[in-house]
Design an enzyme around this catalytic site. Structure first.
Site, short mmCIF file in Angstrom:
data_model
loop_
_atom_site.label_atom_id
_atom_site.label_comp_id
_atom_site.label_asym_id
_atom_site.label_seq_id
_atom_site.Cartn_x
_atom_site.Cartn_y
_atom_site.Cartn_z
N HIS A 126 21.72 -56.74 -73.36
CA HIS A 126 20.96 -56.45 -72.13
C HIS A 126 21.02 -57.60 -71.14
O HIS A 126 20.07 -57.86 -70.39
CB HIS A 126 19.50 -56.11 -72.45
N ASN A 130 15.13 -47.55 -74.22
CA ASN A 130 16.46 -47.24 -73.70
C ASN A 130 16.44 -45.91 -72.98
O ASN A 130 15.44 -45.19 -73.00
CB ASN A 130 17.49 -47.18 -74.85
N TYR A 157 12.60 -59.98 -81.35
CA TYR A 157 12.37 -60.15 -79.91
C TYR A 157 11.61 -61.44 -79.63
O TYR A 157 11.95 -62.19 -78.71
CB TYR A 157 11.60 -58.95 -79.35
#
Length: 750
Positions: free
Chosen positions: A101, A174, A388
Site C-alpha cells: 500500500h 480493501n 500493523y
C-alpha cells in the site's frame, strides 16, 4: 478576445477560486481540522520570513559559508549550521515506504450515523445519530512502490481513521471483500510472490509474472481471491466508484455483553464502475496519477464522494450454519444469506494541505477499535493486529500516534514515555501506576463504563498449527463469484487471465494454472488454455455447482440514483464551431454536476463561426487522450468539422472512445464526422439533415436538428427528442458493454 480582456477574466477566475477556497475551508472544518490547525502553516502568506528549524531568521539560504577571495573559491565550512541543517533535513526527508500500500492518496471527511444499533453495539459511533465524526480516508494500490502508476491491475486499499469521542477507530480494508490467504503467517510469502522477482526487480506493480502465479497454484486457498483480482474490480474507474470492505470478521458487543459477528461494507452512491483493460494500460503511461487527481478534482468541484455504510451481522448461535467458516477471510458472506443493513454514510469533503504530513504519515492499525467493537478469532485478523502496530513503529517510530494526523481528538493520558520523536511534555513527579497521587487511575478501578473491555469468550481446543475443518474448502465460492458475473465481466476475467499467464514464461506455471482454472469452470479453463499454450482440459474433478449470489457482479451495484455528476466530458472543437450549441451543451451538463473540458487542436483561443470572441480550450489533442474522460461530444460547425476530419488524433480519439465502450455524442456536422471519418461499424448514426430526431445506438447519440434539451428534470431516461437528456442517460450507464458482446469493438483499430 483581447489580451487585456483575457487577463481580466483570468484575474476574476483567480478571485473566484480564492473565495471558493475560503468557503470550502469554513464549511469542511471539523474537530480534526481544528486539532491540526496549530500544526498548519500557510507558506503562501505574505510577510513570511525564512528561519532555521530552531526559529532563527536566515539571511542567505542560497550560499554555503565558505572560504572565498576575489580570485578564488575555497572549501565549504563545517561550521555553517544553516547549510548543515538544510542538507541534513533534506537527506532525511524520506521515511521507509510501506511494504504494501505504498502508493496512496488521502482526504478528510465525516461519518454520519443514520440508524442507531444499540441492540448490537454499545459504541457511541453506532448509537448517537446527532454526531458528525471526523474521518481521514486513504486509498491505495497494494503491490507497487510509491513511484508506480494508479491504474495498474491490483487490489485497492480502503482505510478509514474515525476520530471518535471515545478514541480512534481504524477500519483498514480493501475494495475486494476477500483475501488471498487464511492465516497471517503466510502474508510475507504472498507479498514476496507478488512483488517484483528478486533476481531482476521486475515487474513493478503487477502480478503478471511466474512467481505470483506459482504461489497461486501451490495455495488453493487463493483461488477465490485471484478470481476477484482478475475481474473488473481490480481496475476501478475511480476511488469514488469502488466498494470498500473490512475483509475480516469483527465483533459488535452491546451494553448487555451480548456479542455478534460483523462484516463492514461501504457502497458508493455513484455505483461501482471500472476501466477497461486497454484503457488502464494506456493511462499507466499517459497519466500515472489519474486516480489521485480524480479524487482531488471531485472534492475541489464540491462533488463530494459519498458511500453508504453497511453491516452484515450474525449472532453467535448462527455462526456454524454455513458450509464455510465465517472466520475465513477467503470467503464472503453471500448477501442472500446475510443481507447488508445500511446504517450510515461516509463523505469526503476536504483535500489535504500537505501530502507527506497527512497522507504519507497517516498510520492505520486494525487493533485500534473503540468500546462496543471487538475482534473475532479470524486468524488473518489476529495476525494483522500484531503486524500493523509493529510496522508503524518501524516506519514512524514509537511515537507515531502523536503525529498530528494520527492523534485522536479526545484526551490521551497514560504513562507511555519517551522514545524517538516524542511530542508530549508530561508534567508531574510520577510516571507509573499505581502511584501515591492516584494520577490517571485505571478504568478497572473507577468502574468506567465507557472503557474498553474484552469480551469474555470461552475457548476450548488443542494447541496445534491447524485451521478449523471448514477452512479446507477453497473452490465453491470461486465458482459462486464467477457464476454471478455478467457476460461481459466473464469475458474480462478470461482476458485478464490470458494476459497474466501470457507473461509467465515458465510452462510449469501457466500449464498448472490452466489445470486449476478447471476446478472453477471448464469452459473458462479451455478458453485460457487456448490463449496461453496450456493443455486444454477435457474434464474437471469439480463440476461447477451453478449457484449465484447477489451483488458480486458490479452490474448490480448501480448508482443509488442515476447520475452523471463528476463525470468528465470532453467537448471537441475547432475554429468555426457552433457557439450556440457549445454553450447549451456545457450548461446542460454543468446543471447535472458533470465536468466539461474543451479539447481543441491547440490550447489557444478557438473562435466560433462568425464571432471574434474566442473560447480558451482546457487542453489540446496532444496533451490529453480520450482515456482521461468518461464521454465525448463533437461540437458541430462546418469549418470545425473539416479541421477535425484532417486531424488523425481527433479521429483516433473517437475510435478509442468507441473501443473503450464510452458514450459518444454529436450534433449537426458532427454526425457526418462520425459517419464518414470514423465509420463506427454497426452503429446507426443520424443521416437525415432535416430531422429533429435523436438516434441512440450502442451508446452513440446523434441528431442533426435535434433540440439540445437542457435536462429540465433531474431524472435520467432515454429520449428521442432531447439530445442532452439522451446523451446523459447513456453516460450514466458508464459503458456500453453491448458493443463488446456483439463484437463491434474488434472491428475498430484503437
Amino acid at each position: 478576445m483581447s489580451g487585456t480582456f483575457q487577463r481580466l477574466q483570468e484575474g476574476l477566475n483567480s478571485a473566484k477560486e480564492s473565495a471558493q477556497q475560503k468557503f470550502n475551508d469554513v464549511t469542511t472544518t471539523n474537530e480534526k481540522i481544528l486539532d491540526l490547525w496549530p500544526n498548519t502553516k500557510d507558506m503562501t502568506k505574505s510577510g513570511n520570513k525564512m528561519t532555521t528549524d530552531h526559529g532563527v531568521k536566515v539571511q542567505d539560504t542560497d550560499h554555503w559559508l565558505k572560504v572565498v577571495s576575489e580570485k578564488s573559491q575555497g572549501p565549504n565550512l563545517l561550521e555553517d549550521q544553516i547549510a548543515r541543517e538544510k542538507i541534513q533535513r533534506f537527506d532525511h526527508e524520506r521515511i521507509p515506504e510501506r511494504v504494501v500500500h505504498a502508493r496512496g492518496v488521502g482526504a478528510h471527511g465525516y461519518f454520519k450515523l443514520h440508524e442507531a444499533i444499540p441492540e448490537l453495539s454499545s459504541a457511541g459511533i453506532f448509537n448517537d445519530t446527532s454526531r458528525t465524526t471526523p474521518i481521514f480516508t486513504r486509498f491505495s494500490t497494494v503491490l507497487g512502490s510509491r513511484g508506480s502508476a494508479d491504474t495498474v491491475r491490483d487490489v485497492r486499499g480502503f482505510a478509514i481513521k474515525f476520530y471518535t469521542e471515545e478514541g480512534n477507530w481504524d477500519l483498514v480494508g480493501n475494495n475486494i471483500p476477500v483475501f488471498f490467504i487464511q492465516d497471517a503467517i503466510k502474508f510475507p510469502d504472498v507479498i514476496h510472490a507478488g512483488k517484483p522477482e528478486p533476481h531482476n526487480e521486475i515487474p513493478q506493480a503487477q502480478t503478471a509474472h511466474n512467481n505470483f502465479w506459482d504461489f497461486q497454484y501451490l495455495h488453493p486457498e487463493t483461488t477465490h481471491m485471484f478470481m476477484w483480482a482478475m475481474s473488473d474490480r481490480a481496475i476501478p474507474r475511480s476511488f469514488r466508484m469502488m466498494q470498500g470492505f473490512g475483509v475480516n470478521t469483527f465483533t459488535l458487543i452491546n451494553d448487555k455483553g451480548v456479542r455478534h459477528f460483523v462484516k463492514f461494507v461501504w457502497t458508493p452512491e455513484l455505483g461501482v464502475h471500472s476501466l477497461v483493460w486497454d484503457e488502464a494500460l494506456k493511462l499507466n503511461g499517459q497519466d500515472p496519477d489519474f486516480h489521485r487527481k480524480d479524487l482531488m478534482e471531485a472534492i475541489e468541484n464540491r462533488a463530494f464522494p459519498k458511500w453508504k455504510f453497511g453491516i452484515q451481522v450474525l449472532s453467535e448461535a448462527d455462526q456454524d450454519k454455513f458450509d464455510f467458516d465465517i472466520l475465513d477471510a477467503t470467503k464472503v458472506w453471500p448477501e442472500d444469506q446475510v443481507p447488508v443493513r445500511y446504517i450510515g454514510e461516509l463523505c469526503l469533503n476536504r483535500n489535504i494541505d500537505e501530502f507527506f504530513s497527512e497522507t504519507e504519515q497517516v498510520a492505520f492499525c486494525t487493533s485500534h477499535v473503540v468500546p462496543g467493537i471487538g475482534f473475532s478469532d479470524d486468524p488473518l485478523l489476529q495476525g494483522r493486529n500484531f503486524s500493523y502496530f509493529d510496522t508503524q513503529i518501524s516506519r514512524l517510530g514509537p511515537n507515531w500516534e502523536q503525529l498530528p494526523i494520527n492523534r485522536p481528538v479526545c484526551p490521551v493520558m497514560n504513562f507511555n514515555r519517551d522514545g524517538a520523536m516524542n511530542h508530549t511534555i508530561h508534567k508531574g513527579t510520577v510516571n507509573y501506576w499505581p502511584n501515591r497521587f492516584d494520577q490517571c487511575p485505571h478504568a478497572k478501578f473507577t468502574k468506567d463504563t465507557d472503557a474498553y473491555r474484552e469480551y469474555s469468550a470461552q475457548i476450548i481446543g488443542i494447541k496445534e498449527r491447524l485451521n478449523a475443518p471448514k477452512f479446507k474448502e477453497h473452490f465453491n465460492q470461486a465458482q459462486l463469484f464467477y457464476n454471478s458475473l455478467s457476460e461481459h465481466e466473464k469475458m474480462h476475467v478470461q482476458a485478464a487471465l490470458a494476459f497474466e499467464l501470457d507473461h509467465c514464461d515458465d510452462p510449469v506455471v501457466y500449464k498448472r494454472m490452466v489445470e486449476r482454472l478447471a476446478d472453477i469452470d471448464l469452459t473458462l479453463a479451455q478458453s485460457v488454455a487456448k490463449m496461453v499454450g496450456g493443455d486444454s482440459p477435457t474434464a474437471t474433478n469439480r463440476p461447477n455447482h451453478g449457484k449465484k449470489a447477489p451483488h458480486l457482479s458490479q452490474v448490480e451495484l448501480k448508482a443509488f440514483t442515476p447520475t452523471i455528476a463528476t463525470r468528465r466530458i470532453a467537448i471537441l472543437v475547432a475554429d468555426g464551431f457552433d457557439l450556440a450549441t457549445f454553450t447549451a451543451i456545457r450548461a446542460a451538463f454543468k446543471a447535472q454536476g458533470a465536468i466539461t473540458f474543451v479539447i481543441a487542436p491547440r490550447r489557444h483561443m478557438i473562435y466560433p463561426e462568425g464571432s471574434s470572441e474566442g473560447v480558451m480550450p482546457d487542453h489540446h489533442f496532444e496533451g490529453q487522450r480520450s482515456t482521461m474522460f468518461d464521454a465525448t461530444f463533437v461540437c458541430p460547425g462546418a469549418n470545425a468539422i473539416l479541421t477535425l476530419r484532417e486531424c488523425g488524433r481527433a479521429i483516433h480519439w473517437i475510435r478509442e472512445s468507441f473501443g473503450h465502450l464510452k458514450a459518444i455524442g454529436a450534433l449537426g456536422d458532427g454526425c457526418a464526422f462520425l459517419q464518414e471519418a470514423v465509420n463506427l461499424p454497426g452503429v446507426d448514426i443520424a443521416i437525415d439533415r432535416e430531422s429533429s430526431q435523436v438516434i441512440t445506438s450502442y451508446g452513440v447519440v446523434t441528431g442533426w436538428k435535434a433540440d439540445v434539451g437542457l435536462l429540465k428534470s433531474a431524472k435520467l431516461e432515454p429520449s428521442s427528442t432531447a439530445f442532452a437528456s439522451a446523451f446523459a442517460n447513456e453516460i450514466s450507464k458508464h459503458r456500453c458493454y453491448q458493443r463488446e458482446i456483439d463484437g463491434l469493438v474488434k472491428k475498430v483499430a484503437f
